[in-house]
Design a protein around this motif. Structure first.
Motif, mmCIF file in Angstrom:
data_model
loop_
_atom_site.group_PDB
_atom_site.id
_atom_site.type_symbol
_atom_site.label_atom_id
_atom_site.label_comp_id
_atom_site.label_asym_id
_atom_site.label_seq_id
_atom_site.Cartn_x
_atom_site.Cartn_y
_atom_site.Cartn_z
ATOM 1 N N SER A 15 0.844 -1.208 0.000
ATOM 2 C CA SER A 15 0.000 0.000 0.000
ATOM 3 C C SER A 15 0.880 1.261 0.000
ATOM 4 O O SER A 15 0.603 2.210 -0.740
ATOM 5 N N GLU A 35 10.247 3.078 6.664
ATOM 6 C CA GLU A 35 9.912 1.678 6.972
ATOM 7 C C GLU A 35 10.674 1.239 8.224
ATOM 8 O O GLU A 35 11.889 1.351 8.290
ATOM 9 N N GLY A 57 4.402 -14.679 3.950
ATOM 10 C CA GLY A 57 3.150 -13.913 4.070
ATOM 11 C C GLY A 57 2.211 -14.241 2.927
ATOM 12 O O GLY A 57 1.919 -15.420 2.681
ATOM 13 N N PHE A 198 -20.479 -9.890 6.291
ATOM 14 C CA PHE A 198 -19.624 -10.941 5.726
ATOM 15 C C PHE A 198 -19.668 -10.935 4.193
ATOM 16 O O PHE A 198 -18.671 -11.193 3.531
ATOM 17 N N TYR A 201 -17.292 -8.353 1.675
ATOM 18 C CA TYR A 201 -15.981 -8.698 1.107
ATOM 19 C C TYR A 201 -16.232 -9.241 -0.300
ATOM 20 O O TYR A 201 -17.021 -10.161 -0.486
ATOM 21 N N TYR A 215 6.345 -13.604 -4.444
ATOM 22 C CA TYR A 215 5.524 -12.371 -4.401
ATOM 23 C C TYR A 215 6.415 -11.132 -4.290
ATOM 24 O O TYR A 215 6.124 -10.057 -4.789
ATOM 25 N N THR A 473 -6.332 -8.459 1.765
ATOM 26 C CA THR A 473 -5.656 -8.921 0.542
ATOM 27 C C THR A 473 -4.604 -7.909 0.068
ATOM 28 O O THR A 473 -4.609 -6.744 0.475
HETATM 29 C C1 6YU Z 1 -3.465 -11.902 -0.557
HETATM 30 C C2 6YU Z 1 -2.875 -14.126 0.068
HETATM 31 N N1 6YU Z 1 -2.359 -14.544 2.448
HETATM 32 C C3 6YU Z 1 -1.025 -14.903 4.444
HETATM 33 C C4 6YU Z 1 -0.364 -14.399 5.545
HETATM 34 C C5 6YU Z 1 -0.346 -13.008 5.772
HETATM 35 C C6 6YU Z 1 -1.009 -12.152 4.917
HETATM 36 N N2 6YU Z 1 -2.358 -11.827 2.892
HETATM 37 P P1 6YU Z 1 2.040 -4.268 5.215
HETATM 38 O O1 6YU Z 1 1.989 -4.889 6.572
HETATM 39 O O2 6YU Z 1 2.504 -5.100 4.108
HETATM 40 O O3 6YU Z 1 2.954 -2.941 5.257
HETATM 41 C C7 6YU Z 1 2.955 -2.086 6.350
HETATM 42 C C8 6YU Z 1 4.393 -1.740 6.683
HETATM 43 O O4 6YU Z 1 4.389 -0.809 7.785
HETATM 44 C C9 6YU Z 1 5.220 -2.939 7.150
HETATM 45 O O5 6YU Z 1 6.331 -3.100 6.302
HETATM 46 C C10 6YU Z 1 5.650 -2.557 8.572
HETATM 47 O O6 6YU Z 1 6.948 -2.998 8.906
HETATM 48 C C11 6YU Z 1 5.578 -1.046 8.524
HETATM 49 N N3 6YU Z 1 5.460 -0.405 9.827
HETATM 50 C C12 6YU Z 1 4.713 -0.785 10.877
HETATM 51 N N4 6YU Z 1 4.888 0.055 11.895
HETATM 52 C C13 6YU Z 1 5.750 1.012 11.478
HETATM 53 C C14 6YU Z 1 6.316 2.158 12.093
HETATM 54 N N5 6YU Z 1 6.049 2.502 13.342
HETATM 55 N N6 6YU Z 1 7.188 2.908 11.380
HETATM 56 C C15 6YU Z 1 7.482 2.602 10.087
HETATM 57 N N7 6YU Z 1 6.983 1.515 9.471
HETATM 58 C C16 6YU Z 1 6.116 0.735 10.158
HETATM 59 N N8 6YU Z 1 -3.195 -11.450 0.701
HETATM 60 O O7 6YU Z 1 -3.880 -11.139 -1.414
HETATM 61 N N9 6YU Z 1 -3.267 -13.226 -0.853
HETATM 62 O O8 6YU Z 1 -2.709 -15.288 -0.250
HETATM 63 C C17 6YU Z 1 -2.655 -13.661 1.383
HETATM 64 C C18 6YU Z 1 -1.674 -14.033 3.570
HETATM 65 C C19 6YU Z 1 0.318 -15.338 6.463
HETATM 66 C C20 6YU Z 1 0.406 -12.420 6.930
HETATM 67 C C21 6YU Z 1 -1.702 -12.667 3.796
HETATM 68 C C22 6YU Z 1 -2.753 -12.302 1.665
HETATM 69 C C23 6YU Z 1 -2.595 -10.423 3.248
HETATM 70 C C24 6YU Z 1 -1.611 -9.466 2.562
HETATM 71 O O9 6YU Z 1 -0.308 -9.904 2.796
HETATM 72 C C25 6YU Z 1 -1.794 -8.077 3.145
HETATM 73 O O10 6YU Z 1 -3.147 -7.697 3.055
HETATM 74 C C26 6YU Z 1 -0.966 -7.002 2.424
HETATM 75 O O11 6YU Z 1 0.309 -7.437 2.092
HETATM 76 C C27 6YU Z 1 -0.894 -5.798 3.359
HETATM 77 O O12 6YU Z 1 -0.189 -4.742 2.761
HETATM 78 P P2 6YU Z 1 -0.109 -3.345 3.540
HETATM 79 O O13 6YU Z 1 0.717 -2.441 2.748
HETATM 80 O O14 6YU Z 1 -1.483 -2.916 3.915
HETATM 81 O O15 6YU Z 1 0.584 -3.683 4.929
HETATM 82 C C28 6YU Z 1 -15.807 -13.905 2.899
HETATM 83 C C29 6YU Z 1 -14.716 -13.304 3.418
HETATM 84 C C30 6YU Z 1 -13.603 -13.292 4.089
HETATM 85 C C31 6YU Z 1 -12.565 -12.235 4.048
HETATM 86 N N10 6YU Z 1 -11.217 -12.677 3.964
HETATM 87 C C32 6YU Z 1 -10.849 -13.548 2.947
HETATM 88 C C33 6YU Z 1 -9.633 -13.086 2.206
HETATM 89 C C34 6YU Z 1 -8.537 -14.034 2.256
HETATM 90 C C35 6YU Z 1 -7.217 -13.370 2.608
HETATM 91 N N11 6YU Z 1 -6.285 -14.365 2.524
HETATM 92 C C36 6YU Z 1 -5.101 -14.376 2.908
HETATM 93 C C37 6YU Z 1 -4.436 -15.540 2.780
HETATM 94 C C38 6YU Z 1 -3.160 -15.667 2.625
HETATM 95 C C39 6YU Z 1 -2.725 -17.063 2.700
#
Ligand code: 6YU
Length: 504
Positions: A15, A35, A57, A198, A201, A215, A473
């Motif tokens: 993001s 970061e 992840g 629910f 989504y 990835y 996601t």
């Molecule tokens: C997807 C998938 N998937 C498995 C597992 C996980 C996740 N996801 P970020 O956290 O990336 O970035 C923020 C940064 O901020 C980070 O680098 C920090 O270090 C930094 N930070 C924090 N504090 C700070 C500070 N104080 N100062 C400076 N920096 C700081 N998504 O599309 N496919 O297969 C999976 C999966 C084990 C952990 C996933 C999956 C989720 C994604 O990984 C995640 O959303 C994004 O990477 C987040 O990006 P970001 O930028 O927001 O944050 C009906 C219904 C149901 C609804 N759900 C169903 C959906 C299914 C989701 N499935 C996931 C499944 C897996 C297996």
């Protein structure tokens, strides 16, 4: 000429990078990403394991079809296998679940018949789809998906006849499917997931695919569009001071409304800050992360919304004990039933929450590797154990369920620890009981909330947990970053064209 607006982005996940890249491309070039950790990517994190690269992840591109921006980008960068790009692949509707029929073993070491499995999978899918139909129905927000499913299962079970053993096995299969659902939703129990929202989504069409080579390749490609010096790693932000007047230094002596203070003492003045930290981090650090503190409504939404744990366990074996066409191995604990609530004993039984393993294909790329998912509090407990303790317990399960007491231990194991990651504190968000999509929008609203001020849009919020329909996601996260970038681009080009004229 007016100086360029200064924009600081906190977090270098998809993001944050998405936001920076879009701002930069639209001429708002005074952008910096801070970061906290030593690497970009956040919850996108690929690493070498044995023969291949595995995902700690995010695993799949969910719904890889034209509407999915991650799919679009990954295909543009040439990161996808040609099978993922095929039109048939893009139009498959899987409804959020794996299309494979696993090899299911029971706790007494028997293989469960495919017919029974398929029958339960039909029952389960019907219930799951029904649970997504409550968006416009007046049910209390306290009602959960878990409770709803329990009622439906009880109803089905009442029609299963008198064979108690057969009935128990069906309930045990459903119990295993519910654990898998907890992995997908990133929650401890489906009783924690709100029923009404629910269905909000959105699931996109397309057969989930992976990114060849990992990835993280996507993150690396995205970063090439930003000059290197725009990303500062190991820069943990402590507090965002906003609504202030901070005097600039050196050749920029303006007054800025925001100052970002880092743990190492560095400070960055800014006109705008985009916070992309995970909801788990926000939940833990809200009291110190913002000064003045977050408005009550926002704070309550952050506290109420769900952010659970889903961890992975990878095992590499010298030789496979599964058949070459096996895609998944599922564990069915015969005594379990979704109709009976048991007090979990994390210490002795944490591994019972593991619904099974999937086989990483093809073996020429990965070696003989299994990848298991484990959700909830048991998963958090697992993080406190050593690799050896985990391997021992998991091998006991595998030996018991396959009925093969001679199974050799793996040559390698690796597991994630998302709950202990200090800058994540869990895996991803879900809409918990008592919440609705409105809470997501409340979290996403910029500060100050009153837009009629001389310095609007001081603090903006992006990240997966701020996307109302694609939360949890990578594509939701990416779109949320773009959304906040667009907010600023719109502000500088339409609202106040005289203020600054970035080249668009
Ligand atoms: C997807 C998938 N998937 C498995 C597992 C996980 C996740 N996801 P970020 O956290 O990336 O970035 C923020 C940064 O901020 C980070 O680098 C920090 O270090 C930094 N930070 C924090 N504090 C700070 C500070 N104080 N100062 C400076 N920096 C700081 N998504 O599309 N496919 O297969 C999976 C999966 C084990 C952990 C996933 C999956 C989720 C994604 O990984 C995640 O959303 C994004 O990477 C987040 O990006 P970001 O930028 O927001 O944050 C009906 C219904 C149901 C609804 N759900 C169903 C959906 C299914 C989701 N499935 C996931 C499944 C897996 C297996």
């Amino acid at each position: 000429p007016k100086p360029e607006p200064v924009i600081v982005i906190i977090g270098c996940g998809i993001s944050g990078i998405g936001a920076a890249e879009r701002l930069y491309r639209h001429g708002l070039r005074n952008v910096k990403i801070l970061e906290a950790s030593h690497r970009p990517g956040g919850r996108i994190w690929s690493t070498q394991f044995g023969k291949g690269v595995v995902e700690i992840g995010a695993h799949w591109i969910h719904g890889p079809s034209d509407r999915n921006p991650v799919f679009h980008m990954a295909s543009q960068y040439g990161l996808l296998h040609e099978s993922a790009l095929a039109e048939e692949n893009k139009s498959v509707e899987v409804g959020g679940h794996s299309p494979f029929c696993p090899v299911a073993y029971s706790s007494s070491g028997k293989v469960i018949g495919v017919e029974l499995q398929e029958a339960m999978s039909v029952v389960y899918s019907r219930m799951f789809n029904q649970a997504r139909e409550f968006l416009h129905v007046d049910v209390p927000l306290s009602e959960s998906v878990g409770e709803y499913m329990k009622k439906e299962i009880a109803h089905h079970a009442s029609e299963w006849g008198d064979d108690l053993l057969a009935k128990q096995l069906k309930l045990a299969v459903l119990s295993s499917l519910l654990k898998l659902e907890c992995c997908i939703s990133g929650t401890h129990s489906m009783n924690d997931v709100a029923l009404r929202p629910f269905g909000e989504y959105k699931m996109l069409p397309g057969l989930d695919c992976t990114i060849t080579g990992g990835y993280q390749g996507l993150i690396e490609c995205m970063l090439t569009s930003l000059p290197k010096e725009r990303v500062l790693l190991n820069k943990s932000v402590r507090t965002v001071h906003w609504n202030g007047t901070f005097k600039g230094q050196h050749n920029d002596e303006r007054f800025f409304p925001v100052q970002v203070e880092c743990e190492d003492g560095d400070a960055f003045n800014a006109d705008h800050v985009i916070i992309t930290v995970p909801l788990g981090f926000l939940k833990e650090k809200y009291a110190t992360l913002l000064d003045p503190p977050l408005p009550d409504r926002k704070l309550q939404a952050i506290q109420k919304m769900g952010f659970g744990t889903n961890n992975k366990i990878f095992l590499e074996f010298e030789t496979p004990f599964w058949k070459p066409d096996c895609q998944e191995i599922e564990f069915v604990w015969e005594e379990e039933s979704p109709l009976v609530d048991v007090q979990p004993d994390f210490h002795n039984d944490w591994f019972k929450k593991l619904p099974g393993f999937m086989v990483l294909h093809p073996p020429e790329q990965f070696g003989h590797v299994l990848c298991g998912f484990i959700p909830g509090k048991e998963s958090e407990f697992m993080e406190t154990l050593t690799d050896a303790e985990i391997t021992t317990s998991v091998m006991e399960v595998l030996r018991r369920f396959t009925g093969n007491s001679g199974l050799a231990p793996p040559v390698r194991m690796l597991r994630s620890k998302w709950h202990s990651q200090p800058f994540t504190k869990g895996s991803y968000s879900y809409v918990s009981i008592g919440c609705s999509g409105d809470d997501i929008d409340i979290i996403a609203k910029p500060l100050p909330e009153n837009t009629n001020v001389s310095k609007p849009l001081q603090v903006l919020f992006a990240g997966e947990a701020t996307h109302r329909t694609f939360y949890s996601t990578t594509h939701g996260a990416l779109e949320s970053g773009w959304r906040e970038a667009e907010r600023l681009i719109h502000f500088y080009t339409l609202s106040e064209p005289q203020r600054s004229k970035p080249k668009l």
